[in-house]
Design a protein around this motif. Structure first.
Motif, mmCIF file in Angstrom:
data_model
loop_
_atom_site.group_PDB
_atom_site.id
_atom_site.type_symbol
_atom_site.label_atom_id
_atom_site.label_comp_id
_atom_site.label_asym_id
_atom_site.label_seq_id
_atom_site.Cartn_x
_atom_site.Cartn_y
_atom_site.Cartn_z
ATOM 1 N N ALA A 147 18.278 62.726 1.719
ATOM 2 C CA ALA A 147 18.671 63.057 3.088
ATOM 3 C C ALA A 147 19.487 64.333 3.154
ATOM 4 C CB ALA A 147 19.469 61.904 3.684
ATOM 5 N N LEU A 148 20.052 64.764 2.039
ATOM 6 C CA LEU A 148 20.881 65.968 2.013
ATOM 7 C C LEU A 148 20.150 67.158 1.395
ATOM 8 C CD1 LEU A 148 24.327 64.466 0.932
ATOM 9 C CD2 LEU A 148 23.499 64.954 3.230
ATOM 10 N N ALA A 149 18.844 67.031 1.198
ATOM 11 C CA ALA A 149 18.094 68.119 0.581
ATOM 12 C C ALA A 149 18.023 69.321 1.526
ATOM 13 C CB ALA A 149 16.688 67.641 0.215
ATOM 14 N N PRO A 150 17.989 70.543 1.007
ATOM 15 C CA PRO A 150 17.916 71.744 1.866
ATOM 16 C C PRO A 150 16.664 71.774 2.720
ATOM 17 C CG PRO A 150 18.506 72.318 -0.412
ATOM 18 C CD PRO A 150 18.091 70.878 -0.418
ATOM 19 N N TRP A 151 16.840 72.177 3.970
ATOM 20 C CA TRP A 151 15.750 72.379 4.923
ATOM 21 C C TRP A 151 14.994 71.103 5.260
ATOM 22 C CZ3 TRP A 151 17.137 76.880 6.461
ATOM 23 C CH2 TRP A 151 17.489 77.883 5.567
ATOM 24 N N ARG A 152 15.581 69.952 5.021
ATOM 25 C CA ARG A 152 14.848 68.701 5.223
ATOM 26 C C ARG A 152 15.384 67.881 6.400
ATOM 27 N NH1 ARG A 152 11.971 71.353 2.652
ATOM 28 N NH2 ARG A 152 10.937 70.845 0.681
ATOM 29 N N THR A 153 16.214 68.481 7.234
ATOM 30 C CA THR A 153 16.704 67.830 8.452
ATOM 31 C C THR A 153 16.376 68.716 9.645
ATOM 32 O OG1 THR A 153 18.519 66.691 7.311
ATOM 33 C CG2 THR A 153 18.741 66.969 9.687
ATOM 34 N N ALA A 154 15.797 68.127 10.672
ATOM 35 C CA ALA A 154 15.499 68.854 11.916
ATOM 36 C C ALA A 154 16.394 68.330 13.027
ATOM 37 C CB ALA A 154 14.039 68.690 12.300
ATOM 38 N N LEU A 155 16.932 69.233 13.823
ATOM 39 C CA LEU A 155 17.841 68.879 14.907
ATOM 40 C C LEU A 155 17.194 69.174 16.251
ATOM 41 C CD1 LEU A 155 20.691 68.021 15.864
ATOM 42 C CD2 LEU A 155 21.358 70.426 15.706
ATOM 43 N N LEU A 174 20.943 72.829 5.301
ATOM 44 C CA LEU A 174 20.518 71.462 5.572
ATOM 45 C C LEU A 174 19.449 71.423 6.662
ATOM 46 C CD1 LEU A 174 21.041 68.404 5.054
ATOM 47 C CD2 LEU A 174 22.691 68.501 6.926
ATOM 48 N N TYR A 175 19.668 72.205 7.740
ATOM 49 C CA TYR A 175 18.787 72.142 8.911
ATOM 50 C C TYR A 175 17.682 73.192 8.835
ATOM 51 C CZ TYR A 175 22.309 69.150 11.044
ATOM 52 O OH TYR A 175 23.173 68.123 11.309
ATOM 53 N N CYS A 176 16.472 72.771 9.199
ATOM 54 C CA CYS A 176 15.371 73.727 9.301
ATOM 55 C C CYS A 176 15.277 74.298 10.716
ATOM 56 C CB CYS A 176 14.055 73.060 8.913
ATOM 57 S SG CYS A 176 13.498 71.775 10.046
ATOM 58 N N THR A 177 16.115 73.829 11.622
ATOM 59 C CA THR A 177 16.154 74.323 12.998
ATOM 60 C C THR A 177 17.445 75.128 13.185
ATOM 61 O OG1 THR A 177 17.018 72.127 13.556
ATOM 62 C CG2 THR A 177 14.733 72.571 14.094
ATOM 63 N N PRO A 178 17.370 76.417 13.520
ATOM 64 C CA PRO A 178 18.576 77.240 13.625
ATOM 65 C C PRO A 178 19.410 76.874 14.851
ATOM 66 C CG PRO A 178 16.663 78.483 14.340
ATOM 67 C CD PRO A 178 16.141 77.181 13.803
ATOM 68 N N VAL A 179 20.702 77.168 14.769
ATOM 69 C CA VAL A 179 21.631 76.863 15.859
ATOM 70 C C VAL A 179 21.211 77.561 17.143
ATOM 71 C CG1 VAL A 179 24.024 77.096 16.616
ATOM 72 C CG2 VAL A 179 23.524 76.504 14.236
ATOM 73 N N GLU A 180 20.728 78.788 17.036
ATOM 74 C CA GLU A 180 20.382 79.579 18.222
ATOM 75 C C GLU A 180 19.319 78.892 19.070
ATOM 76 O OE1 GLU A 180 19.549 84.277 19.235
ATOM 77 O OE2 GLU A 180 18.786 83.443 17.357
ATOM 78 N N ALA A 181 18.445 78.116 18.437
ATOM 79 C CA ALA A 181 17.379 77.451 19.188
ATOM 80 C C ALA A 181 17.927 76.418 20.161
ATOM 81 C CB ALA A 181 16.398 76.793 18.226
ATOM 82 N N GLY A 182 19.080 75.826 19.852
ATOM 83 C CA GLY A 182 19.648 74.795 20.716
ATOM 84 C C GLY A 182 20.527 75.311 21.823
ATOM 85 N N THR A 183 20.782 76.614 21.870
ATOM 86 C CA THR A 183 21.691 77.176 22.872
ATOM 87 C C THR A 183 20.958 77.953 23.959
ATOM 88 O OG1 THR A 183 22.041 79.194 21.580
ATOM 89 C CG2 THR A 183 23.516 77.343 21.142
ATOM 90 N N LEU A 184 19.634 77.828 24.005
ATOM 91 C CA LEU A 184 18.870 78.529 25.034
ATOM 92 C C LEU A 184 19.271 78.062 26.428
ATOM 93 C CD1 LEU A 184 15.327 78.354 23.368
ATOM 94 C CD2 LEU A 184 16.929 80.271 23.364
#
Length: 549
Positions: A147-155, A174-184
């Motif tokens: 569960a803590l593997a790199p790029w293996r969690t999507a938000l 950790l996340y394959c989804t960048p922070v900028e995508a959630g602030t649109l």
């Protein structure tokens, strides 16, 4: 002494790695064992505090009061009257970002600001065993390495105008989804972009959402627009859409890699239907984590378990209220989330329900199993005895700490004549009525008191108006519409009495089109649990514009 030396070395390693942005993988590798050890340390601390609840609460209260103030909970309650509703706290009531310094201080200090069981993919527990009852020892909190593997969690989460990393940022990859995508600026655009980036990564281990409704709406967008998503995956592009600025689109599109094979897989799986689609699209997925899964969000969790997320555990790690972190869910396998209230995190008081004319609060170690209480919080210096507006049911105890289930929000009760129909019980009556309509399934609903409609409500007696989205029915007969009013009369004698006297008019039921509630949640402007009683005219006008029957 050796433990302190090891901790210092670990801290230096994390900070040194943070100073090397060119080596994020090294930073991830160094921070992960620190997080895991911190989680174990915090768990042991909670076990210890669970045997001395009153002492822990008195200690927490002393830290919240100014220096030189008279100490003790009895004196505190005498000097400070019960306050009004709590401040709203952080945007969306979300946990603040977790920094390495705060993390390590939580292991050493006597006042941990944030414990490390959850907050994202970094919290996913082992899920291969049954959950014990509340009185039994909770499962081991050690984290799954996968569960803590790199790029293996999507938000999947929308926090407009608040560009900050999620709670797990000590693990930068950790996340394959960048922070900028959630602030649109657009909620729909943010969820679609995050979904597309998550679909690109087939080997996900954790799928995370800030709210269950966000995951619900993202998957609804998948079902409605999978041909376009598959085309974007095949071409490695991000299609223009409203709410996605062109400059941001260019930066996010650079993260996409053309994959005809993944696009073909998406088309094949979506063509098979929604049941189990999440597990089929991400075969290595271990857990679905949601920030809020109780109360108004429970409806979406039930729908996800029945169809899209069938076969996967749906885990809500934290209980938050009024912007404060209050409890942790140590039973990830149970469908209804229950939370252990942590005595070190706030000073708690409780008002027994139903409320009395002269309410007297009880403390954390004075609760009774099976009873319901209104929550009163002192969580920040200077904000004393605030009513959180939440009603909790005591489901049991772990040692001396209560295990609670959030039941309802006091602000979401319906009342046009002082009858006060609670949020949770109205939902039960509505679900019972929908069950009498052959082929119908409730997707979503919202209520309005007729006073908000003004002159448009007509000259009749005050009444409720209910807007529902259904599957399996395109229209409602008058007899079906009356079923809900009949169920309310059967379930609430006071409502029946007012209806018989004519002081409350008949309920009016409206059917809205698909996607109406996703647009309503975007219009709210902040990622909060779904309101079930609308109080704003602009929101009322929006939902009225979607009525089809």
């Amino acid at each position: 002494m050796l433990v302190a030396l090891v901790a210092v070395v670990a801290l230096v390693a994390v900070v040194a790695a943070a100073a090397l942005p060119a080596l994020p993988a090294l930073r991830h590798r160094l921070a992960r064992p620190v997080l895991c050890r911190a989680a174990g340390r915090c768990r042991r601390r909670l076990e210890l505090r669970g045997t001395e609840v009153r002492l822990s609460q008195e200690r927490r209260l002393r830290r919240l009061l100014p220096a030189g103030t008279a100490r003790g909970s009895e004196v505190f309650r005498e000097r400070h009257p019960l306050g009004q509703s709590c401040p709203t706290g952080a945007p969306g009531g979300q946990v603040p970002p977790l920094h390495p310094w705060a993390l390590l201080r939580s292991c050493w200090g006597t006042d941990p600001p944030l414990q490390v069981w959850g907050g994202g993919g970094s919290t996913a527990p082992h899920t291969g065993r049954a959950a014990p009852p509340p009185g039994a020892a909770p499962p081991d909190p050690r984290l799954s390495p996968r569960a803590l593997a790199p790029w293996r969690t999507a938000l999947l989460s929308w926090v407009p105008g608040h560009p900050r990393a999620p709670a797990g940022w000590p693990l930068p990859t950790l996340y394959c989804t960048p922070v900028e995508a959630g602030t649109l600026p657009s909620r729909a655009a943010a969820l679609r972009v995050q979904l597309l980036l998550a679909l690109q990564e087939r080997a996900l281990h954790v799928l995370e959402a800030g709210l269950a409704s966000e995951l619900h709406d993202a998957l609804a967008a998948l079902h409605a627009g999978w041909p376009e998503l598959a085309q974007d995956l095949a071409l490695g592009r991000l299609s223009p859409q409203p709410g996605l600025p062109e400059a941001v689109r260019g930066r996010l599109q650079a993260l996409l890699v053309p994959s005809a094979a993944r696009a073909a897989e998406l088309r094949a799986e979506c063509a098979r239907g929604p049941e189990g689609i999440v597990q089929r699209l991400w075969p290595q997925l271990e857990v679905v984590v949601v920030g809020t899964a109780h109360g108004a969000e429970q409806l979406y969790c039930d729908a996800l378990r029945r169809a899209d997320c069938k076969g996967l555990p749906l885990y809500c790690p934290f209980y938050r209220a009024a912007g404060a972190l209050l409890g942790v869910n140590l039973w990830p396998e149970e469908p209804a989330p229950r939370f252990l209230l942590c005595p070190d995190w706030a000073f708690y008081e409780f008002l027994p329900c139903p409320a009395k004319e002269e309410p007297q609060t009880v403390l954390l170690d004075e609760l009774w199993e099976g009873r319901e209480y209104g929550l009163v919080l002192t969580a920040q210096p200077g904000e004393y005895r605030c009513r959180a507006g939440e009603v909790l049911r005591v489901a049991g105890f772990h040692k001396q700490c209560p295990v609670v289930e959030p039941v309802r929000r006091e602000s979401q009760a319906l009342s046009v004549r002082g009858e006060s129909i609670p949020e949770d019980r109205f939902c039960q009556s509505l679900c019972r009525a929908v069950g009498m309509w052959p082929g119908a399934r409730l997707v979503d609903y919202v209520c309005v008191e007729s006073a908000l409609l003004g002159t448009s409500s007509g000259a009749g007696a005050p009444h409720y108006e209910v807007f529902v989205e259904l599957r399996g029915l395109r229209d409602l007969s008058e007899g079906q519409r009356y079923k809900l009013d009949q169920c309310l009369q059967e379930d609430f004698p006071i409502y029946k009495s007012f209806r018989f006297k004519g002081s409350i008019g008949p309920l009016r039921l409206h059917l809205v089109g698909a996607g109406a509630f996703a647009r309503l949640r975007e219009a709210l402007g902040t990622p909060l649990p779904m309101p079930r009683v609308l109080r704003e005219e602009k929101l009322l006008q929006l939902i009225q514009s979607t009525v089809i029957s």
